[in-house]
Design a protein around this motif. Structure first.
Motif, PDB file in Angstrom:
ATOM      1  N   ALA A 181       0.838  -1.203   0.000  1.00  0.00           N
ATOM      2  CA  ALA A 181       0.000   0.000   0.000  1.00  0.00           C
ATOM      3  C   ALA A 181       0.868   1.245   0.000  1.00  0.00           C
ATOM      4  CB  ALA A 181      -0.897  -0.005   1.236  1.00  0.00           C
ATOM      5  N   VAL A 182       0.266   2.369  -0.380  1.00  0.00           N
ATOM      6  CA  VAL A 182       0.960   3.659  -0.305  1.00  0.00           C
ATOM      7  C   VAL A 182       1.433   3.914   1.121  1.00  0.00           C
ATOM      8  CG1 VAL A 182       0.657   6.157  -0.504  1.00  0.00           C
ATOM      9  CG2 VAL A 182      -0.278   4.645  -2.271  1.00  0.00           C
ATOM     10  N   GLY A 204      -2.123  -8.778  -2.630  1.00  0.00           N
ATOM     11  CA  GLY A 204      -1.518  -9.180  -1.368  1.00  0.00           C
ATOM     12  C   GLY A 204      -0.448 -10.244  -1.489  1.00  0.00           C
ATOM     13  N   ARG A 205      -0.235 -10.777  -2.696  1.00  0.00           N
ATOM     14  CA  ARG A 205       0.824 -11.762  -2.894  1.00  0.00           C
ATOM     15  C   ARG A 205       2.137 -11.056  -3.233  1.00  0.00           C
ATOM     16  NH1 ARG A 205      -1.576 -16.193  -6.975  1.00  0.00           N
ATOM     17  NH2 ARG A 205      -2.165 -14.306  -8.132  1.00  0.00           N
ATOM     18  N   GLY A 238      -0.025  -5.948   7.075  1.00  0.00           N
ATOM     19  CA  GLY A 238      -1.264  -5.283   7.470  1.00  0.00           C
ATOM     20  C   GLY A 238      -1.528  -3.935   6.853  1.00  0.00           C
ATOM     21  N   THR A 239      -0.559  -3.358   6.127  1.00  0.00           N
ATOM     22  CA  THR A 239      -0.790  -2.039   5.543  1.00  0.00           C
ATOM     23  C   THR A 239      -1.846  -2.069   4.441  1.00  0.00           C
ATOM     24  OG1 THR A 239       1.167  -2.417   4.159  1.00  0.00           O
ATOM     25  CG2 THR A 239       1.449  -1.044   6.105  1.00  0.00           C
ATOM     26  N   ASP A 240      -2.033  -3.230   3.806  1.00  0.00           N
ATOM     27  CA  ASP A 240      -3.069  -3.337   2.774  1.00  0.00           C
ATOM     28  C   ASP A 240      -4.465  -3.282   3.374  1.00  0.00           C
ATOM     29  OD1 ASP A 240      -2.414  -5.770   3.989  1.00  0.00           O
ATOM     30  OD2 ASP A 240      -3.158  -6.959   2.313  1.00  0.00           O
ATOM     31  N   ILE A 242      -6.130  -0.870  -1.861  1.00  0.00           N
ATOM     32  CA  ILE A 242      -6.041  -0.290  -3.200  1.00  0.00           C
ATOM     33  C   ILE A 242      -7.408   0.243  -3.611  1.00  0.00           C
ATOM     34  CG2 ILE A 242      -5.682  -0.815  -5.642  1.00  0.00           C
ATOM     35  CD1 ILE A 242      -3.520  -2.758  -4.844  1.00  0.00           C
ATOM     36  N   GLY A 243      -7.430   1.484  -4.084  1.00  0.00           N
ATOM     37  CA  GLY A 243      -8.681   2.115  -4.508  1.00  0.00           C
ATOM     38  C   GLY A 243      -9.373   2.900  -3.421  1.00  0.00           C
ATOM     39  N   SER A 244      -8.911   2.771  -2.176  1.00  0.00           N
ATOM     40  CA  SER A 244      -9.535   3.482  -1.063  1.00  0.00           C
ATOM     41  C   SER A 244      -8.754   4.753  -0.730  1.00  0.00           C
ATOM     42  CB  SER A 244      -9.604   2.581   0.173  1.00  0.00           C
ATOM     43  OG  SER A 244     -10.039   3.321   1.306  1.00  0.00           O
ATOM     44  N   LYS A 245      -9.463   5.842  -0.489  1.00  0.00           N
ATOM     45  CA  LYS A 245      -8.821   7.088  -0.087  1.00  0.00           C
ATOM     46  C   LYS A 245      -8.789   7.238   1.432  1.00  0.00           C
ATOM     47  CE  LYS A 245     -10.008   9.582  -4.330  1.00  0.00           C
ATOM     48  NZ  LYS A 245     -10.676  10.773  -4.914  1.00  0.00           N
ATOM     49  N   MET A 246      -9.411   6.286   2.126  1.00  0.00           N
ATOM     50  CA  MET A 246      -9.453   6.316   3.583  1.00  0.00           C
ATOM     51  C   MET A 246      -8.382   5.404   4.171  1.00  0.00           C
ATOM     52  SD  MET A 246     -11.886   8.355   4.575  1.00  0.00           S
ATOM     53  CE  MET A 246     -12.205   7.817   6.260  1.00  0.00           C
TER      54      MET A 246
END
Length: 248
Positions: free
Chosen positions: A38-39, A121-122, A148-150, A155-159
């Motif tokens: 994730a970012v 997640g892979r 756990g960052t995902d 992905i696709g969520s701004k929250m």
């Protein structure tokens, strides 16, 4: 950002278990090679490292138009990130040269060998840029597994959602045995696969021997109703076997 503006808030809202932080040398050039879910990875990992971590970031963060683009450029430049052109060619080489120079100068470089976030997640096949930097700079490579960052930043969520996180730092990998072999694509692939195997063991992720960018293309095709046939992939353990190479 780390100690005053953002860091304290992130620490308060996202409690994080850190394992193996002692594996990061106190000084000298080091490459932190991490999985990329994730970012948020680029926020939480440097927050738990005593030394400043510098990341290459995709060039789009620095070239967006308007006020939003200006603020993005200011933010990413301010936290020590530098642009990398992922399209290949001379622009990408310039970014690799910058990364190599930073490690040679004794900095702590963060890099994601997968090149982009995992779509599911892979753990995906690593790009050999990390090996080139390691060979040209002589820096140690410390594998870093984000867990756990995902879930915090899907992905696709701004929250960003409250979750407990874990960051695992593995034992340093020393590739000095390949000194003088920079530019050998077989050696660079072997080094990269060894790093990815260490990441697989550290993170517990399933390994897939294709690039994450290709996996995203396949997922997009499937969503469009096209089902391309993909051959079965070998395990990371098979891919990570390094031939007995004698130097000298």
């Amino acid at each position: 950002m780390k100690h005053v503006f953002i860091g304290p808030l992130l620490k308060a809202l996202w409690p994080t278990k850190v394992v193996g932080a002692e594996n990061i040398p106190d000084d000298g050039g080091v490459i932190l090679a991490g999985n990329h879910l994730a970012v948020a990875d680029s926020f939480f990992m440097p927050l738990r490292v005593k030394r400043k971590v510098t990341f290459p970031a995709k060039s789009e963060y620095f070239t967006e138009k308007g006020l939003k683009g200006l603020l993005k450029k200011w933010f990413f430049t301010g936290v020590g990130q530098f642009p990398i052109d992922r399209s290949g060619g001379n622009a990408a080489q310039a970014a690799l040269d910058t990364a190599t120079r930073l490690v040679r100068e004794g900095h702590l470089l963060g890099i994601y060998p997968e090149g982009t976030r995992s779509p599911d997640g892979r753990l995906y096949k690593g790009k050999t840029g990390v090996a080139r930097i390691a060979l040209d700079s002589g820096g140690l490579v410390v594998p870093v597994a984000m867990v756990g960052t995902d879930k915090v930043n899907p992905i696709g969520s701004k929250m960003w959602w409250p979750r407990r996180l874990e960051i695992r730092f593995g034992k340093p990998l020393d590739f000095s045995r390949y000194e003088g072999l920079a530019g050998d694509r077989f050696i660079e692939r072997s080094i990269t696969d060894e790093i990815m195997y260490a990441l697989m063991e550290l993170s517990g992720q399933e390994y897939v021997d294709i690039y994450a960018a290709k996996a995203k293309e396949l997922l997009a095709a499937e969503e469009a109703g096209i089902r391309p046939k993909v051959p079965a992939q070998p395990s990371a353990k098979d891919v990570a076997r390094i031939p007995d190479t004698k130097v000298g």
